[in-house]
Design an enzyme around this catalytic site. Structure first.
Site, PDB file in Angstrom:
ATOM      1  N   LYS A 133      19.558  38.331  -5.545  1.00  0.00           N
ATOM      2  CA  LYS A 133      19.052  39.005  -6.755  1.00  0.00           C
ATOM      3  C   LYS A 133      19.314  38.152  -7.992  1.00  0.00           C
ATOM      4  CE  LYS A 133      21.735  42.251  -8.732  1.00  0.00           C
ATOM      5  NZ  LYS A 133      22.088  42.095 -10.168  1.00  0.00           N
ATOM      6  N   ASN A 134      20.548  37.679  -8.121  1.00  0.00           N
ATOM      7  CA  ASN A 134      20.913  36.999  -9.362  1.00  0.00           C
ATOM      8  C   ASN A 134      20.361  35.577  -9.452  1.00  0.00           C
ATOM      9  OD1 ASN A 134      22.127  39.291 -10.204  1.00  0.00           O
ATOM     10  ND2 ASN A 134      24.235  38.646  -9.723  1.00  0.00           N
ATOM     11  N   CYS A 156      26.857  48.972 -21.175  1.00  0.00           N
ATOM     12  CA  CYS A 156      26.842  48.727 -19.739  1.00  0.00           C
ATOM     13  C   CYS A 156      28.107  49.310 -19.141  1.00  0.00           C
ATOM     14  CB  CYS A 156      26.781  47.235 -19.476  1.00  0.00           C
ATOM     15  SG  CYS A 156      26.801  46.857 -17.736  1.00  0.00           S
ATOM     16  N   ARG A 208      29.418  43.755 -22.629  1.00  0.00           N
ATOM     17  CA  ARG A 208      28.698  42.553 -22.187  1.00  0.00           C
ATOM     18  C   ARG A 208      27.866  41.993 -23.340  1.00  0.00           C
ATOM     19  NH1 ARG A 208      25.910  43.720 -16.519  1.00  0.00           N
ATOM     20  NH2 ARG A 208      25.818  41.461 -16.406  1.00  0.00           N
ATOM     21  N   ASP A 240      31.739  40.484  -8.709  1.00  0.00           N
ATOM     22  CA  ASP A 240      30.765  41.335  -8.011  1.00  0.00           C
ATOM     23  C   ASP A 240      31.239  41.753  -6.612  1.00  0.00           C
ATOM     24  OD1 ASP A 240      29.166  41.166 -10.213  1.00  0.00           O
ATOM     25  OD2 ASP A 240      27.845  39.628  -9.404  1.00  0.00           O
ATOM     26  N   ARG A 248      19.060  48.810  -6.784  1.00  0.00           N
ATOM     27  CA  ARG A 248      18.837  47.713  -7.727  1.00  0.00           C
ATOM     28  C   ARG A 248      19.199  46.370  -7.109  1.00  0.00           C
ATOM     29  NH1 ARG A 248      21.058  48.833 -13.599  1.00  0.00           N
ATOM     30  NH2 ARG A 248      19.980  46.850 -13.738  1.00  0.00           N
TER      31      ARG A 248
END
Ligand code: EPU
Length: 443
Positions: A31-32, A125, A130, A318, A410
């Site tokens: 994803k990132n 967030c 952030r 993460d 997501r």
């Protein structure tokens, strides 16, 4: 166009604990890595094809934003997207941007290509403060004029020039800030140097894609990047790297259930400190060829552990929540220190509902592990917290119901289906099938 289906806010995941997971699981695209690559496609007028793109709601949002900016965006297979941004405009819409912080990485490409950008400032967030100050300072260092009007960041990049930028901050390097600075400088005539750049594999993959498009970048994977601006970039075909966080989450799923998994498509050289922590804790990680890892674990072998989250190759923030769930199952004291987002502990009150013994002191979570967890209705607060609560549910006695499943969707492609293939008893249910008193109050 139907690029972005609305997240299904009305589903829950029912998890029946107690299965030792067994079998083979395939890791999807990152994803990132994919999100900034969608943004990078805007740097050329020509068509770019991205392969191995994970099927996630964040990716579909990004597709919608690109479409709004004027690009032709076509999903030509489950995991392949074609982006042709012949004519684009610089205003990103608040309705879409507010749903996904990563849309900030459109700033660099829009300023590089159109010399201007208007992007709503990302809002609050749940994982902590952030800011985007480092993104904006980098653009200002390059001579862009940056202003904030009614919550929208406006950048005028008509006088951009190459320079040396220190892009590190209080918490170390910034991943999407580095991506933005690289993308802002690839079309700026002259030599730009980024010091303190992020060296995450997702940044290396972005540099590889940009190089295929004709960019001249040196130093990818180190803290110092030099970028020699070119006049134009062309389209390319690029395959997104596997998702190291997804792969590591499956390692933890194998470990927490004391199972035996073969994880396919995982790049073990991208796991950094995570591998060391797992091995020290007693999880057996056995590479089978280049892209397969066997994970075996038995309860007798496990030791509590200490982690400190840091930029790559340190232990990734993460994975902190998922590691916390694992620590709950190991007798003894584990300590997890969060250095990237010092308050990213929203999963802990929910783990406490399942009987975990965890206290939070400043940026430290202190886990007294080994007590059996009990299934409970729990609430996902963000993507990684969702994964942590599912892992806990897999070993808890009885049923766990995870609310707000849209957080999971997501960032994890078909996690429930993949877990079912490994023997887990998990199913999506409409929230309406629950008794009223168990429904989520805010959804
Ligand atoms: N920071 C600043 N100023 C900035 C930017 C960042 O102070 O202008 C601070 C942040 O507050 C944080 C640290 O620097 O303390 C690192 O943040 P970074 O900018 O690296 O985070 P990001 O680029 O916004 C990406 C991932 C996150 C992941 C972080 C850290 C994407 C799309 N997102 O965010 O992924 O947690 O790097 O590795 O790449 C996730 O996938 O669940 C997720 C949150």
């Amino acid at each position: 166009m139907g690029l972005g289906d609305p997240p299904n806010q009305m589903e829950i995941l029912r998890i029946q604990g107690g299965t030792h997971l067994e079998g083979e699981v395939q890791v999807g695209g990152s994803k990132n890595a994919a999100l900034p690559q969608f943004a990078a496609a805007l740097l050329s007028e020509e068509e770019t094809i991205l392969e191995n793109v994970p099927d996630l709601s964040d990716v579909r949002f990004m597709g919608e934003i690109l479409h709004h900016l004027g690009a032709s965006v076509e999903r030509v297979g489950k995991n392949t997207w074609k982006i042709k941004p012949t004519n684009i405009q610089p205003n990103a819409p608040y309705e879409l941007v507010r749903k996904m912080r990563a849309s900030i990485c459109l700033l660099g490409p829009l300023v590089a290509r159109l010399k201007k950008a208007k992007i709503p400032m990302p809002g609050g967030c749940v994982i902590g403060h952030r800011p985007i100050d480092l993104h904006l300072l980098a653009l200002e260092d390059m001579g862009a004029l940056v202003s904030l009007n009614q919550g929208v960041v406006e950048v005028d990049g008509h006088d951009m020039r190459p320079c040396t930028i220190f892009i590190g901050g209080r918490h170390g390097s910034t991943v999407t800030g580095t991506a933005n600075a690289i993308m802002a400088s690839v079309l700026t005539d002259g030599l730009t140097t980024l010091d303190g750049a992020a060296c995450e594999p997702e940044i290396v993959d972005l540099c590889e894609m940009l190089t295929k498009m004709g960019a001249k970048i040196k130093g990818a994977g180190s803290h110092k990047l030099t970028i020699e601006g070119v006049k134009n970039l062309h389209g390319c075909t690029h395959r997104v790297i596997p998702d190291r966080i997804e792969g590591a989450t499956y390692i933890l799923a194998g470990a927490i259930t004391r199972g035996k998994l073969n994880i396919k498509g995982i790049l073990t050289n991208q796991l950094g400190a995570f591998t060391k922590v797992m091995r020290e804790s007693g999880v057996n990680l056995n590479p089978l060829g280049d892209d397969m890892l066997e994970v075996t674990t038995t309860s007798e072998e496990l030791n509590p552990f200490e982690i400190i989250t840091l930029p790559y190759p340190g232990f990734p923030t993460d994975l902190q929540a998922q590691a916390c769930a694992f620590a709950c199952t190991i007798p003894g004291l584990s300590i997890l220190t969060e250095r990237i987002y010092p308050s990213r502990f929203m999963h802990i009150p929910e783990l406490l509902r399942m009987g975990a013994k965890v206290s939070v002191e400043g940026p430290n979570a202190i886990v007294r592990g080994g007590k059996r967890l009990n299934g409970a209705p729990v609430m996902a607060s963000d993507l990684r917290a969702s994964a942590a609560l599912i892992l806990a549910g897999l070993v808890a006695d009885g049923e766990t119901w995870l609310h707000r499943l849209y957080h999971l969707d997501r960032g994890y492609e078909a996690l429930d289906k993949k877990l079912r293939n490994l023997g887990a008893e998990v199913e999506r249910l409409p929230e309406s099938s629950l008794p009223h008193s168990f429904r989520s109050p805010l959804d």
